[in-house]
Design a protein around this motif. Structure first.
Motif, PDB file in Angstrom:
ATOM      1  N   GLN A 100       9.990  11.217   4.043  1.00  0.00           N
ATOM      2  CA  GLN A 100       9.528   9.840   3.983  1.00  0.00           C
ATOM      3  C   GLN A 100       8.135   9.797   3.349  1.00  0.00           C
ATOM      4  OE1 GLN A 100       9.668   8.094   7.845  1.00  0.00           O
ATOM      5  NE2 GLN A 100      11.906   8.267   8.042  1.00  0.00           N
ATOM      6  N   SER A 101       7.879   8.742   2.643  1.00  0.00           N
ATOM      7  CA  SER A 101       6.551   8.572   2.048  1.00  0.00           C
ATOM      8  C   SER A 101       5.562   8.074   3.104  1.00  0.00           C
ATOM      9  CB  SER A 101       6.631   7.586   0.879  1.00  0.00           C
ATOM     10  OG  SER A 101       7.081   6.324   1.342  1.00  0.00           O
ATOM     11  N   LYS A 102       4.308   8.048   2.725  1.00  0.00           N
ATOM     12  CA  LYS A 102       3.262   7.635   3.668  1.00  0.00           C
ATOM     13  C   LYS A 102       3.380   6.168   4.043  1.00  0.00           C
ATOM     14  CE  LYS A 102      -0.045  11.091   2.055  1.00  0.00           C
ATOM     15  NZ  LYS A 102      -1.402  11.318   1.499  1.00  0.00           N
ATOM     16  N   LYS A 103       3.840   5.344   3.131  1.00  0.00           N
ATOM     17  CA  LYS A 103       3.898   3.902   3.394  1.00  0.00           C
ATOM     18  C   LYS A 103       5.158   3.336   2.770  1.00  0.00           C
ATOM     19  CE  LYS A 103       1.255  -0.362   2.995  1.00  0.00           C
ATOM     20  NZ  LYS A 103       0.006  -0.986   2.509  1.00  0.00           N
ATOM     21  N   ASN A 104       5.896   2.556   3.569  1.00  0.00           N
ATOM     22  CA  ASN A 104       7.100   1.901   3.082  1.00  0.00           C
ATOM     23  C   ASN A 104       6.703   0.517   2.567  1.00  0.00           C
ATOM     24  OD1 ASN A 104       9.623   0.915   2.551  1.00  0.00           O
ATOM     25  ND2 ASN A 104      10.530   1.608   4.488  1.00  0.00           N
ATOM     26  N   PHE A 105       6.525   0.427   1.257  1.00  0.00           N
ATOM     27  CA  PHE A 105       6.027  -0.815   0.662  1.00  0.00           C
ATOM     28  C   PHE A 105       7.057  -1.933   0.759  1.00  0.00           C
ATOM     29  CE2 PHE A 105       3.586   2.535  -1.391  1.00  0.00           C
ATOM     30  CZ  PHE A 105       2.290   2.029  -1.294  1.00  0.00           C
ATOM     31  N   ILE A 106       8.315  -1.607   0.764  1.00  0.00           N
ATOM     32  CA  ILE A 106       9.345  -2.659   0.807  1.00  0.00           C
ATOM     33  C   ILE A 106       9.304  -3.371   2.154  1.00  0.00           C
ATOM     34  CG2 ILE A 106      11.818  -3.105   0.710  1.00  0.00           C
ATOM     35  CD1 ILE A 106      12.078  -0.737  -1.190  1.00  0.00           C
ATOM     36  N   ASN A 107       9.307  -2.574   3.245  1.00  0.00           N
ATOM     37  CA  ASN A 107       9.256  -3.189   4.570  1.00  0.00           C
ATOM     38  C   ASN A 107       7.932  -3.919   4.806  1.00  0.00           C
ATOM     39  OD1 ASN A 107      11.765  -2.093   4.988  1.00  0.00           O
ATOM     40  ND2 ASN A 107      11.000  -0.301   6.113  1.00  0.00           N
ATOM     41  N   THR A 108       6.845  -3.305   4.324  1.00  0.00           N
ATOM     42  CA  THR A 108       5.529  -3.942   4.511  1.00  0.00           C
ATOM     43  C   THR A 108       5.459  -5.277   3.813  1.00  0.00           C
ATOM     44  OG1 THR A 108       4.543  -1.744   4.636  1.00  0.00           O
ATOM     45  CG2 THR A 108       3.062  -3.606   4.258  1.00  0.00           C
ATOM     46  N   ASN A 109       5.927  -5.357   2.592  1.00  0.00           N
ATOM     47  CA  ASN A 109       5.898  -6.615   1.849  1.00  0.00           C
ATOM     48  C   ASN A 109       6.821  -7.650   2.479  1.00  0.00           C
ATOM     49  OD1 ASN A 109       4.154  -5.390   0.084  1.00  0.00           O
ATOM     50  ND2 ASN A 109       5.732  -4.892  -1.429  1.00  0.00           N
TER      51      ASN A 109
END
Length: 255
Positions: A100-109
């Protein structure tokens, strides 16, 4: 007598006046030195242009980005070491699972869009039927100043000015009261009233005695004026004595 032919001969005519010879033109002895210095310090091409101008070659035309500054070569290029080529994954390759990456940009957005407050449109003020509008906040029609913390509070300089004005008014009233106290009427005591009354009566008796001592015949202006002065003095003394006798409380001004 001379014949006409002899008169026409030039030997009998007066000689022509000789023109004086012009003096030699002045030439300075420093002329060669000055000429040499002028030729030495003069650049001929500045006024007439260069003798021969080199024609540019057609191959030396101005190229694009030729005058832009160039960066120095990298150290890796100087060492003739090429970076490794980036490996692009193929279309059939599958990603490695479990990483997994450090930040899930899709869920965050998505969460930010769901919980975010919608942007409010700026209020406008339309003043013509053609639709001319301007911002309501800067128009002065919106009551935004009543929301300030210090709204309705008297400014410090106004409060200070009011205090100074009040202090000046109090000082002025105090000075007026002090002046009135100084100029206030003084009440005569019974003893002082009796003494003043006796002095007035004594003065009246003396003036009456002087008036009765006047001569019967008053035939001069000085006698008439003296008689009128005594009568006026007696009348004033009588009025003062009557006023003191009628009033028990007598006030006099402080001078």
């Amino acid at each position: 007598m001379a014949t006409p032919s002899a008169q026409m001969d030039g030997r009998d005519l007066p000689p022509r006046p000789e023109k004086p010879a012009k003096p030699a033109r002045y030439i300075s002895k420093f002329r060669p030195f000055v000429k040499h210095e002028a030729e030495k310090n003069k650049s001929r091409w500045k006024t007439m242009g260069p003798a021969k101008v080199a024609v540019p070659s057609p191959k030396d035309f101005l190229q694009k980005h030729s005058k832009e500054p160039k960066l120095p070569p990298r150290k890796k290029e100087q060492n003739s070491k090429k970076p490794p080529a980036l490996s692009v994954p193929r279309r059939t390759d599958r990603p490695v699972m479990g990483i997994q990456s450090k930040k899930n940009f899709i869920n965050t957005n998505a969460v930010a869009a769901i919980r975010g407050v919608p942007k409010k449109p700026q209020p406008f003020c339309v003043d013509t039927r053609q639709g001319d509008k301007y911002l309501l906040e800067t128009s002065g029609l919106a009551p935004k100043y009543i929301k300030k913390k210090d709204y309705g509070v008297t400014p410090k300089y106004v409060a200070r000015r009011n205090e100074e004005r009040k202090r000046a008014k109090e000082e002025y009233e105090a000075s007026i009261l002090e002046d009135l106290k100084k100029k206030a009427m003084k009440k005569l005591s019974d003893e002082e009233r009796t003494n003043v009354l006796q002095a007035l009566k004594k003065n009246w008796q003396e003036t009456q005695r002087e008036y009765l001592g006047l001569s019967v015949v008053i035939d001069t202006m000085h006698k008439k004026m003296h008689k009128q002065r005594l009568e006026l003095k007696l009348k004033e003394l009588e009025q003062d004595i009557q006023a003191l006798e009628m009033h028990e409380d007598v006030y006099i001004a402080n001078e």
